[in-house]
Motif scaffolding. Structure first.
Motif, mmCIF file in Angstrom:
data_model
loop_
_atom_site.group_PDB
_atom_site.id
_atom_site.type_symbol
_atom_site.label_atom_id
_atom_site.label_comp_id
_atom_site.label_asym_id
_atom_site.label_seq_id
_atom_site.Cartn_x
_atom_site.Cartn_y
_atom_site.Cartn_z
ATOM 1 N N SER A 180 -39.934 6.533 29.340
ATOM 2 C CA SER A 180 -41.296 6.094 29.660
ATOM 3 C C SER A 180 -42.309 6.596 28.631
ATOM 4 O O SER A 180 -43.308 5.925 28.371
ATOM 5 C CB SER A 180 -41.696 6.538 31.066
ATOM 6 N N PHE A 181 -42.042 7.720 28.037
ATOM 7 C CA PHE A 181 -42.959 8.278 27.032
ATOM 8 C C PHE A 181 -43.095 7.324 25.848
ATOM 9 O O PHE A 181 -44.190 7.150 25.309
ATOM 10 C CB PHE A 181 -42.443 9.652 26.578
ATOM 11 N N LEU A 182 -42.001 6.707 25.450
ATOM 12 C CA LEU A 182 -42.028 5.747 24.341
ATOM 13 C C LEU A 182 -42.951 4.572 24.669
ATOM 14 O O LEU A 182 -43.763 4.147 23.844
ATOM 15 C CB LEU A 182 -40.626 5.247 24.026
ATOM 16 N N ALA A 183 -42.857 4.048 25.879
ATOM 17 C CA ALA A 183 -43.731 2.943 26.298
ATOM 18 C C ALA A 183 -45.188 3.368 26.259
ATOM 19 O O ALA A 183 -46.062 2.590 25.852
ATOM 20 C CB ALA A 183 -43.350 2.472 27.695
ATOM 21 N N LEU A 184 -45.466 4.604 26.641
ATOM 22 C CA LEU A 184 -46.851 5.083 26.635
ATOM 23 C C LEU A 184 -47.398 5.200 25.219
ATOM 24 O O LEU A 184 -48.551 4.849 24.962
ATOM 25 C CB LEU A 184 -46.956 6.409 27.371
ATOM 26 N N VAL A 185 -46.586 5.690 24.296
ATOM 27 C CA VAL A 185 -47.044 5.796 22.907
ATOM 28 C C VAL A 185 -47.295 4.410 22.327
ATOM 29 O O VAL A 185 -48.314 4.182 21.661
ATOM 30 C CB VAL A 185 -46.041 6.606 22.046
ATOM 31 N N ILE A 186 -46.400 3.478 22.582
ATOM 32 C CA ILE A 186 -46.613 2.105 22.091
ATOM 33 C C ILE A 186 -47.886 1.523 22.702
ATOM 34 O O ILE A 186 -48.676 0.876 22.010
ATOM 35 C CB ILE A 186 -45.384 1.225 22.405
ATOM 36 N N ALA A 187 -48.125 1.786 23.980
ATOM 37 C CA ALA A 187 -49.349 1.301 24.628
ATOM 38 C C ALA A 187 -50.583 1.935 24.013
ATOM 39 O O ALA A 187 -51.590 1.256 23.792
ATOM 40 C CB ALA A 187 -49.290 1.579 26.132
ATOM 41 N N MET A 188 -50.538 3.235 23.715
ATOM 42 C CA MET A 188 -51.676 3.899 23.083
ATOM 43 C C MET A 188 -52.014 3.250 21.748
ATOM 44 O O MET A 188 -53.177 3.048 21.418
ATOM 45 C CB MET A 188 -51.383 5.389 22.863
ATOM 46 N N VAL A 189 -50.974 2.923 20.986
ATOM 47 C CA VAL A 189 -51.166 2.365 19.644
ATOM 48 C C VAL A 189 -51.679 0.932 19.704
ATOM 49 O O VAL A 189 -52.638 0.578 19.004
ATOM 50 C CB VAL A 189 -49.849 2.438 18.833
ATOM 51 N N PHE A 190 -51.077 0.092 20.508
ATOM 52 C CA PHE A 190 -51.377 -1.339 20.457
ATOM 53 C C PHE A 190 -52.346 -1.834 21.529
ATOM 54 O O PHE A 190 -52.920 -2.910 21.392
ATOM 55 C CB PHE A 190 -50.081 -2.153 20.500
ATOM 56 N N LEU A 191 -52.521 -1.065 22.604
ATOM 57 C CA LEU A 191 -53.432 -1.491 23.666
ATOM 58 C C LEU A 191 -54.669 -0.605 23.772
ATOM 59 O O LEU A 191 -55.758 -1.084 24.013
ATOM 60 C CB LEU A 191 -52.702 -1.529 25.012
#
Length: 187
Positions: free
Chosen positions: A69-80
């Motif tokens: 889940s941490f990976l999804a959060l980092v991707i969300a921080m970057v792109f969203l």
């Protein structure tokens, strides 16, 4: 018996502080929301990935749950941005609670943690991009993503392990042995 009463009192005090923190994070998220990228398709994919990862997490002997889940959060921080990432974090923790059934005070700490570090990380990432003019075409963009990952990982550890050390009345440094190296966790 006395230590149990003291522990309950200190846990209640911590819960009060965490609820105030949640209100502050919610206010900051609302203020930051207009500057975010609300790509609902990407948001949905990252939310589904984060929830699935949390529900299939592996629990270690030391009560640490390791998931993607941490990976999804980092991707969300970057792109969203920070607010969508924080929303993904909070929903993930709340859905995951149905599997893990953590004690309420740990649940509140996890909700605060998974709201705070994505919000802060997303806001900082956006501000650095704006101030430096870095774009996705620059190689430094990926170094910045890596730095975001590291800072977010540190914030996650500080809030989860720090709270655990507080509740269990052990030193913060003793929590270093609790977490697997370089893997995010929640308690």
């Amino acid at each position: 018996r006395q230590s149990s009463m003291t522990e309950n009192r200190s846990t209640r005090g911590a819960m009060t502080v965490m609820f105030v923190g949640l209100l502050a994070v919610a206010a900051a998220a609302v203020a930051e929301a207009p500057s975010c990228n609300w790509d609902l398709a990407l948001f949905g994919v990252l939310l589904a990935f984060s929830i699935f990862s949390d529900l299939t997490a592996v629990s270690t002997e030391s009560k640490v749950k390791v998931s993607g889940s941490f990976l999804a959060l980092v991707i969300a921080m970057v792109f969203l941005g920070g607010t969508p990432a924080a929303l993904i974090g909070v929903v993930t923790i709340l859905v995951g609670w149905f599997r893990w059934r953590d004690e309420p005070h740990y649940l509140v700490n996890n909700v605060l943690t998974y709201a705070l570090f994505p919000l802060v990380g997303g806001v900082l990432f956006r501000l650095v991009l704006e101030e430096t003019g870095i774009t996705q075409d620059d190689s430094s963009f990926y170094l910045l993503v890596f730095a975001l990952f590291q800072v977010s990982l540190a914030l996650n550890f500080i809030f989860t392990a720090g709270y655990r050390a507080y509740v269990e009345r052990v030193s913060f440094s003793s929590q270093l042995a609790v977490l697997p190296p370089v893997l995010p966790s929640e308690f």
